[in-house]
Design a protein around this motif. Structure first.
Motif, mmCIF file in Angstrom:
data_model
loop_
_atom_site.group_PDB
_atom_site.id
_atom_site.type_symbol
_atom_site.label_atom_id
_atom_site.label_comp_id
_atom_site.label_asym_id
_atom_site.label_seq_id
_atom_site.Cartn_x
_atom_site.Cartn_y
_atom_site.Cartn_z
ATOM 1 N N VAL A 1 0.834 -1.209 0.000
ATOM 2 C CA VAL A 1 0.000 0.000 0.000
ATOM 3 C C VAL A 1 0.864 1.252 0.000
ATOM 4 O O VAL A 1 0.528 2.267 -0.629
ATOM 5 N N GLN A 2 2.024 1.208 0.662
ATOM 6 C CA GLN A 2 2.879 2.387 0.796
ATOM 7 C C GLN A 2 3.984 2.445 -0.273
ATOM 8 O O GLN A 2 4.731 3.423 -0.296
ATOM 9 N N SER A 3 4.078 1.437 -1.102
ATOM 10 C CA SER A 3 5.122 1.451 -2.137
ATOM 11 C C SER A 3 4.569 0.824 -3.416
ATOM 12 O O SER A 3 3.860 1.486 -4.172
ATOM 13 N N SER A 4 4.891 -0.425 -3.672
ATOM 14 C CA SER A 4 4.359 -1.206 -4.783
ATOM 15 C C SER A 4 4.613 -2.671 -4.464
ATOM 16 O O SER A 4 5.328 -3.004 -3.505
ATOM 17 N N ALA A 5 4.033 -3.550 -5.254
ATOM 18 C CA ALA A 5 4.179 -4.972 -4.961
ATOM 19 C C ALA A 5 5.634 -5.416 -5.090
ATOM 20 O O ALA A 5 6.136 -6.194 -4.264
ATOM 21 N N ARG A 6 6.325 -4.911 -6.099
ATOM 22 C CA ARG A 6 7.719 -5.334 -6.296
ATOM 23 C C ARG A 6 8.647 -4.718 -5.253
ATOM 24 O O ARG A 6 9.575 -5.367 -4.773
ATOM 25 N N TRP A 7 8.411 -3.438 -4.919
ATOM 26 C CA TRP A 7 9.207 -2.843 -3.855
ATOM 27 C C TRP A 7 8.972 -3.585 -2.542
ATOM 28 O O TRP A 7 9.921 -3.838 -1.776
ATOM 29 N N LEU B 1 17.447 1.323 -1.915
ATOM 30 C CA LEU B 1 17.240 1.512 -3.346
ATOM 31 C C LEU B 1 17.775 0.278 -4.066
ATOM 32 O O LEU B 1 18.735 0.326 -4.834
ATOM 33 N N ALA B 2 17.143 -0.854 -3.797
ATOM 34 C CA ALA B 2 17.570 -2.121 -4.388
ATOM 35 C C ALA B 2 16.349 -2.871 -4.881
ATOM 36 O O ALA B 2 15.300 -2.864 -4.220
ATOM 37 N N ALA B 3 16.478 -3.489 -6.030
ATOM 38 C CA ALA B 3 15.359 -4.218 -6.636
ATOM 39 C C ALA B 3 15.880 -5.507 -7.240
ATOM 40 O O ALA B 3 16.884 -5.502 -7.969
ATOM 41 N N ASP B 4 15.204 -6.601 -6.923
ATOM 42 C CA ASP B 4 15.565 -7.901 -7.495
ATOM 43 C C ASP B 4 15.057 -7.999 -8.924
ATOM 44 O O ASP B 4 14.025 -7.435 -9.283
ATOM 45 N N ILE C 1 13.284 4.497 -12.800
ATOM 46 C CA ILE C 1 12.889 3.911 -11.520
ATOM 47 C C ILE C 1 11.372 3.989 -11.394
ATOM 48 O O ILE C 1 10.762 5.022 -11.716
ATOM 49 N N ARG C 2 10.777 2.917 -10.933
ATOM 50 C CA ARG C 2 9.362 2.912 -10.620
ATOM 51 C C ARG C 2 9.190 3.538 -9.238
ATOM 52 O O ARG C 2 9.668 3.018 -8.236
ATOM 53 N N LEU C 3 8.512 4.680 -9.165
ATOM 54 C CA LEU C 3 8.377 5.412 -7.915
ATOM 55 C C LEU C 3 7.335 4.764 -7.012
ATOM 56 O O LEU C 3 6.333 4.215 -7.488
ATOM 57 N N PRO C 4 7.545 4.798 -5.694
ATOM 58 C CA PRO C 4 6.507 4.327 -4.775
ATOM 59 C C PRO C 4 5.239 5.175 -4.904
ATOM 60 O O PRO C 4 5.277 6.313 -5.394
ATOM 61 N N ALA C 5 4.139 4.621 -4.433
ATOM 62 C CA ALA C 5 2.850 5.295 -4.601
ATOM 63 C C ALA C 5 2.826 6.697 -3.991
ATOM 64 O O ALA C 5 2.344 7.644 -4.628
#
Length: 538
Positions: free
Chosen positions: A75-81, A203-206, A228-232
């Motif tokens: 809810v506060q970011s995204s599913a991948r974050w 700031l890390a993404a798999d 970068i995909r920004l959080p919501a």
């Protein structure tokens, strides 16, 4: 005579299973840096709260609690974050558990050592393997008090382990303690605060195979564009469709850039991490991916062209090339490094020394490097070498595990196999059997050079000693000749020489010399010119 411990067989070190490359994010605009700071701080706060929740769950953690934490973060970011944050928290908790188990083993070893030394009479001398009693009653009393401290500490750590409690500091315990010693660290409070906040950002993404360019959260195109995909909550900062922010810089990984580009063009998973070096004020991005484990080279194939034995020391690598029979070839080599300074300097020094070693191995045409399988875990405790502080500093500063891992990774790209040999008695037996024979008027062989020969011979399966004792009866008549190191086709070996046709000496019979010919037909005192000594007439 003391019983020797068994020698473990040598083995080929497996290659790396992952790759990590780094590049700098140059020419960022002030807006780009502001967005990166906002995203890092927001996700870092979420990572801190999630890690706190994960530590509170302890051993009761399960797939259901993991899914619940991920839903709350989505809810506060995204599913991948959210997936990247929860996975990082779980990995950090698992790492803390492994560190906790290692700490308990260290405490148990220290307690056992103190207990043993307290049971010995005061002033009793120790042996080369085990320390003796304490030197004075004052030291004995101080160690008896320390024994109770360590026992209480072990009791608390075991209670934490059974309950699943761990102590984790996001940003690092060392940096947190530096806050109380700013003058010694040469930092101001503002500089420390900036470094502390940067270390706690997230700031890390798999990566994810099948997605565009292998990563949907932090995406890098083949031409180097970073988005970068920004959080919501930060979606209003987007400058591209679908809530994405495109940085103004371009990246091109100099090391393994072709491999990275080939991977993302077919949409294979690549993980990215963006981080700030607060001391330099520079932004970096690290790309990492898994690679299939390379098949281990058979031992016989690796040793087909000989081996280079390497003795690891606190300030240099002593190396010597050996042929297939275990005989040293040429002169020893030494690759020095300096382990003073910060971690980056030490790592660079080790890397440069290994690079020179690999270049020399390729120039010699050798396909294998033998190195000791060192582990000083039981030797670093101050309870065993309490007064020998310099010795403890030396063995603690030797980059044993890091050096072997980095050497295996670098050698994998060069096609050179790394063989790990048991380090037992290599320095002692190498100096006993090889230091004096390899020393001449033009070459001084050190103890470390002799140890390199011993390591190489052990990796080849040869005994370290140069030869066995002569047979007791008639030397070679009954029991056979003594063991030799050279092959049967190598000259100057011990044993009967091969039969060579022709005369056994340098004397030449008459009529077979250089000046021989049909000179008997000449009227010269009926002797060949080969044996005539001409004399001038008066």
């Amino acid at each position: 005579m003391a019983e020797l411990r068994p020698i473990a067989p040598a083995f080929v070190v497996p290659g790396p299973s992952g790759v990590a490359v780094r590049d700098r994010l140059k020419h960022l605009t002030p807006v780009d840096e502001q967005v990166l700071r906002l995203v890092g701080a927001h996700l870092g706060a979420l990572a801190s709260s999630d890690l706190k929740t994960r530590c509170a769950d302890g051993l009761e953690h399960c797939a259901g609690t993991w899914a619940s934490r991920k839903r709350e973060l989505t809810v506060q970011s995204s599913a991948r974050w959210a997936g990247a944050i929860t996975k990082a928290s779980h990995d950090q908790w698992a790492l803390a558990r492994r560190g906790q188990a290692d700490h308990i083993r260290d405490l148990q070893a220290a307690i056992a050592m103190i207990t043993r030394r307290l049971s010995l009479p005061i002033g009793k001398k120790g042996t080369r393997k085990e320390p003796g009693g304490y030197r004075s009653a004052r030291e004995w009393f101080a160690k008896s008090r320390r024994l109770h401290v360590l026992q209480d500490r072990l009791k608390r750590r075991k209670a934490d382990q059974q309950a699943g409690r761990v102590r984790v500091v996001r940003g690092g315990k060392r940096l947190a303690r530096t806050r109380h010693h700013l003058r010694a660290a040469g930092l101001t409070e503002a500089e420390w605060r900036q470094t502390w906040e940067a270390e706690r950002w997230f700031l890390a993404a798999d990566g994810e195979s099948g997605k565009r360019y292998g990563n949907e959260t932090i995406r890098i195109t083949p031409d180097g564009q970073v988005s970068i995909r920004l959080p919501a909550p930060l979606a209003h900062h987007a400058n591209a469709p679908h809530g994405r922010y495109v940085l103004a810089c371009r990246v091109a990984f100099a090391h393994r850039g072709t491999e990275w580009r080939d991977r993302i063009e077919v949409n294979r998973a690549v993980a990215y991490r963006i981080h700030l070096d607060a001391a330099r004020g520079r932004w970096y991005i690290t790309a990492s991916w898994q690679i299939p484990a390379a098949p281990t080279v058979p031992m016989a194939a690796a040793l087909a062209a000989g081996v280079i034995g390497v003795d690891t020391n606190a300030d240099h690598l002593a190396a010597w090339r050996l042929d297939t029979h275990g005989n040293p070839i040429g002169n020893p080599r030494r690759f020095t490094f300096d382990l003073s300074g910060n971690a980056e300097h030490r790592d660079a020094q080790v890397r440069h020394a290994l690079t020179r070693l690999l270049h020399w191995a390729r120039a010699c045409g050798v396909n294998a490097i033998a190195i000791e399988d060192l582990d000083f875990a039981t030797e670093k405790t101050r309870e065993k070498h309490g007064r020998r502080k310099r010795f403890r500093q030396v063995i603690s500063g030797m980059p044993t595990s890091r050096l072997r891992a980095r050497l295996a990774s670098m050698a994998n790209q060069s096609g050179i196999a790394i063989i790990a040999a048991d380090p037992a008695y290599t320095s002692k037996w190498g100096a006993q059997h090889w230091q004096a024979p390899l020393t001449s008027t033009k070459r001084t062989t050190t103890r470390h050079d002799a140890a390199a020969v011993a390591i190489g011979r052990r990796a080849q399966g040869h005994p370290i000693r140069r030869r066995t004792a002569p047979p007791p009866a008639h030397r070679s008549d009954e029991q056979g000749h003594r063991t030799v190191q050279a092959g049967p086709d190598v000259r100057r070996r011990e044993g009967p020489r091969p039969h060579i046709p022709g005369p056994r000496t340098r004397s030449v019979p008459p009529g077979h010399g250089t000046n021989a010919g049909d000179q008997n037909a000449q009227h010269r005192s009926e002797r060949s010119a080969e044996h005539v000594h001409l004399m001038l007439s008066p």
